[in-house]
Design a protein around this motif. Structure first.
Motif, PDB file in Angstrom:
ATOM      1  N   UNK A  36       5.646  -2.256  -6.653  1.00 28.14           N
ATOM      2  CA  UNK A  36       7.100  -2.167  -6.697  1.00 28.14           C
ATOM      3  C   UNK A  36       7.734  -2.880  -5.505  1.00 28.14           C
ATOM      4  N   UNK A  37       9.053  -2.747  -5.366  1.00 29.15           N
ATOM      5  CA  UNK A  37       9.784  -3.459  -4.327  1.00 29.15           C
ATOM      6  C   UNK A  37       9.435  -2.979  -2.925  1.00 29.15           C
ATOM      7  N   UNK A  38       8.888  -1.784  -2.830  1.00 24.97           N
ATOM      8  CA  UNK A  38       8.457  -1.256  -1.535  1.00 24.97           C
ATOM      9  C   UNK A  38       7.010  -1.624  -1.241  1.00 24.97           C
ATOM     10  N   UNK A  39       6.451  -2.499  -2.105  1.00 24.95           N
ATOM     11  CA  UNK A  39       5.070  -2.969  -1.940  1.00 24.95           C
ATOM     12  C   UNK A  39       4.063  -1.835  -2.121  1.00 24.95           C
ATOM     13  N   UNK A  92      -2.081   5.088  -6.412  1.00 21.85           N
ATOM     14  CA  UNK A  92      -0.622   5.129  -6.567  1.00 21.85           C
ATOM     15  C   UNK A  92       0.025   5.590  -5.262  1.00 21.85           C
ATOM     16  N   UNK A  93       0.959   4.787  -4.768  1.00 22.42           N
ATOM     17  CA  UNK A  93       1.648   5.113  -3.523  1.00 22.42           C
ATOM     18  C   UNK A  93       1.122   4.363  -2.320  1.00 22.42           C
ATOM     19  N   UNK A  94      -0.078   3.762  -2.452  1.00 18.86           N
ATOM     20  CA  UNK A  94      -0.597   2.968  -1.341  1.00 18.86           C
ATOM     21  C   UNK A  94       0.170   1.661  -1.232  1.00 18.86           C
ATOM     22  N   UNK A  95       0.380   1.188   0.008  1.00 25.80           N
ATOM     23  CA  UNK A  95       0.945  -0.140   0.211  1.00 25.80           C
ATOM     24  C   UNK A  95      -0.161  -1.184   0.034  1.00 25.80           C
ATOM     25  N   UNK A  96       0.243  -2.381  -0.357  1.00 25.67           N
ATOM     26  CA  UNK A  96      -0.756  -3.425  -0.578  1.00 25.67           C
ATOM     27  C   UNK A  96      -1.499  -3.778   0.705  1.00 25.67           C
ATOM     28  N   UNK A  97      -0.831  -3.662   1.848  1.00 26.80           N
ATOM     29  CA  UNK A  97      -1.523  -3.991   3.098  1.00 26.80           C
ATOM     30  C   UNK A  97      -2.508  -2.892   3.519  1.00 26.80           C
ATOM     31  N   UNK A  98      -2.493  -1.766   2.797  1.00 26.01           N
ATOM     32  CA  UNK A  98      -3.477  -0.728   3.085  1.00 26.01           C
ATOM     33  C   UNK A  98      -4.880  -1.152   2.666  1.00 26.01           C
ATOM     34  N   UNK A  99      -4.945  -2.098   1.709  1.00 27.35           N
ATOM     35  CA  UNK A  99      -6.278  -2.528   1.261  1.00 27.35           C
ATOM     36  C   UNK A  99      -6.476  -4.044   1.336  1.00 27.35           C
ATOM     37  N   UNK A 100      -5.472  -4.806   1.746  1.00 30.34           N
ATOM     38  CA  UNK A 100      -5.662  -6.244   1.928  1.00 30.34           C
ATOM     39  C   UNK A 100      -6.209  -6.486   3.333  1.00 30.34           C
ATOM     40  N   UNK A 101      -7.376  -7.114   3.398  1.00 31.65           N
ATOM     41  CA  UNK A 101      -8.052  -7.311   4.685  1.00 31.65           C
ATOM     42  C   UNK A 101      -7.658  -8.617   5.364  1.00 31.65           C
ATOM     43  N   UNK A 102      -6.811  -9.432   4.737  1.00 36.84           N
ATOM     44  CA  UNK A 102      -6.445 -10.740   5.293  1.00 36.84           C
ATOM     45  C   UNK A 102      -4.943 -10.829   5.539  1.00 36.84           C
ATOM     46  N   UNK A 103      -4.152 -10.543   4.505  1.00 31.10           N
ATOM     47  CA  UNK A 103      -2.705 -10.702   4.607  1.00 31.10           C
ATOM     48  C   UNK A 103      -2.083  -9.553   5.379  1.00 31.10           C
ATOM     49  N   UNK A 125       3.760  -8.357   7.185  1.00 36.26           N
ATOM     50  CA  UNK A 125       4.844  -9.333   7.233  1.00 36.26           C
ATOM     51  C   UNK A 125       4.635 -10.438   6.206  1.00 36.26           C
ATOM     52  N   UNK A 126       3.411 -10.924   6.068  1.00 32.60           N
ATOM     53  CA  UNK A 126       3.127 -11.989   5.104  1.00 32.60           C
ATOM     54  C   UNK A 126       3.346 -11.496   3.677  1.00 32.60           C
ATOM     55  N   UNK A 127       2.941 -10.267   3.409  1.00 30.58           N
ATOM     56  CA  UNK A 127       3.127  -9.719   2.065  1.00 30.58           C
ATOM     57  C   UNK A 127       4.601  -9.532   1.756  1.00 30.58           C
ATOM     58  N   UNK A 128       5.366  -9.021   2.723  1.00 28.83           N
ATOM     59  CA  UNK A 128       6.801  -8.828   2.501  1.00 28.83           C
ATOM     60  C   UNK A 128       7.515 -10.148   2.270  1.00 28.83           C
ATOM     61  N   UNK A 129       7.173 -11.148   3.040  1.00 28.05           N
ATOM     62  CA  UNK A 129       7.854 -12.435   2.906  1.00 28.05           C
ATOM     63  C   UNK A 129       7.499 -13.129   1.596  1.00 28.05           C
TER      64      UNK A 129
END
Length: 264
Positions: A142-145, A166-177, A180-184
């Motif tokens: 969603x918009x809150x990532x 459900x409810x985890x942010x994408x940066x909680x499991x992305x080991x590279x990005x 800030x990069x995900x939001x942009x």
């Protein structure tokens, strides 16, 4: 005043005596059954509905009286407009001394909303069926990532149960990005699709290579991102091994060329 209030409601408002005879029958109730109140007052449910339905209504009314409490039940009734489903709130009527003298009922036609809920549930089940049979991991952000939906394959890739994602942010499991990069990058996905490689961190802390095909979509007033994720760890390992072999082969050929030059 009571009649005016009752007639201003879109819900059927009814009152019955202890024998189940109608004492109050508002305008919405008239519209539902196709009969004026003058014809209905003093009659019971058998005047309006088929025997099985009338028996059901009378049983609910007796239950409200005997238990002296409010009950809420769905009623499926035959009306001139077809079979309709009502959500009925029933309760006892009391006199000034607290004695039960009858029952009241407020019924709302929920036929269309129930059909919509059933259709949504059917579509959700079909969507889940298709999601969980995909060989690729599928996740909706969603918009809150935050993860709002993930299929079983994506959960297995990360070592979670789907509900736990459900409810985890994408940066909680992305080991590279980074966050800030995900939001942009989120805004760009609303107008274009992207395919990129990254690494995901499993629940146990290990990482794996993943290819992500991401595209923006809009649903229920929200800007969402649909990601199809493929584990490419084996492919990356194969590419690395092939490159090592190619380098070794090139080095060996270079050595042979030097030897040949010296012998020549």
């Amino acid at each position: 005043l009571l009649a005016a209030i009752a007639d201003s409601s879109n819900d059927a408002i009814l009152a019955k005596d202890m024998e189940g005879r109608y004492l109050l029958f508002n305008r919405a109730a008239e519209e539902f059954v196709g009969k004026p109140a003058e014809e209905v007052l003093g009659k019971d449910d058998f005047f309006l509905f088929p025997p099985d339905e009338a028996k059901f209504l009378q049983a609910l009314g007796r239950r409200a009286i005997e238990e002296n409490r409010i009950i809420v039940e769905e009623e499926v009734l035959t009306t001139p407009g077809g079979v309709r489903t009502f959500l009925a709130t029933k309760g006892p009527l009391h006199d000034d001394h607290g004695k039960v003298i009858g029952q009241f009922s407020i019924s709302r036609d929920i036929t269309e909303s129930k059909k919509a809920r059933e259709l949504l549930a059917e579509q959700t089940d079909r969507f889940r069926f298709l999601l969980d049979r995909s060989r690729d991991g599928i996740v909706i952000i969603d918009q809150e990532h935050k993860v709002i939906e993930a299929n079983q394959r994506f959960a297995d890739m990360l070592g979670y149960e789907p509900e736990a994602l459900v409810g985890l942010h994408t940066w909680d499991f992305d080991a590279v990005l980074s966050e800030q990069e995900i939001r942009s990058g989120f805004a760009d996905l609303q107008s274009t699709s992207q395919v990129f490689e990254t690494r995901h961190r499993r629940k146990d802390g290990s990482v794996y290579d993943v290819e992500v095909s991401a595209s923006g979509t809009r649903w229920a007033g929200q800007n969402l991102v649909l990601c199809v994720c493929r584990d490419i760890s084996q492919r990356k390992r194969t590419q690395t091994q092939l490159q090592l072999w190619a380098n070794a082969f090139e080095h060996a050929n270079f050595g042979l060329a030097i030897t040949d030059a010296r012998n020549g």
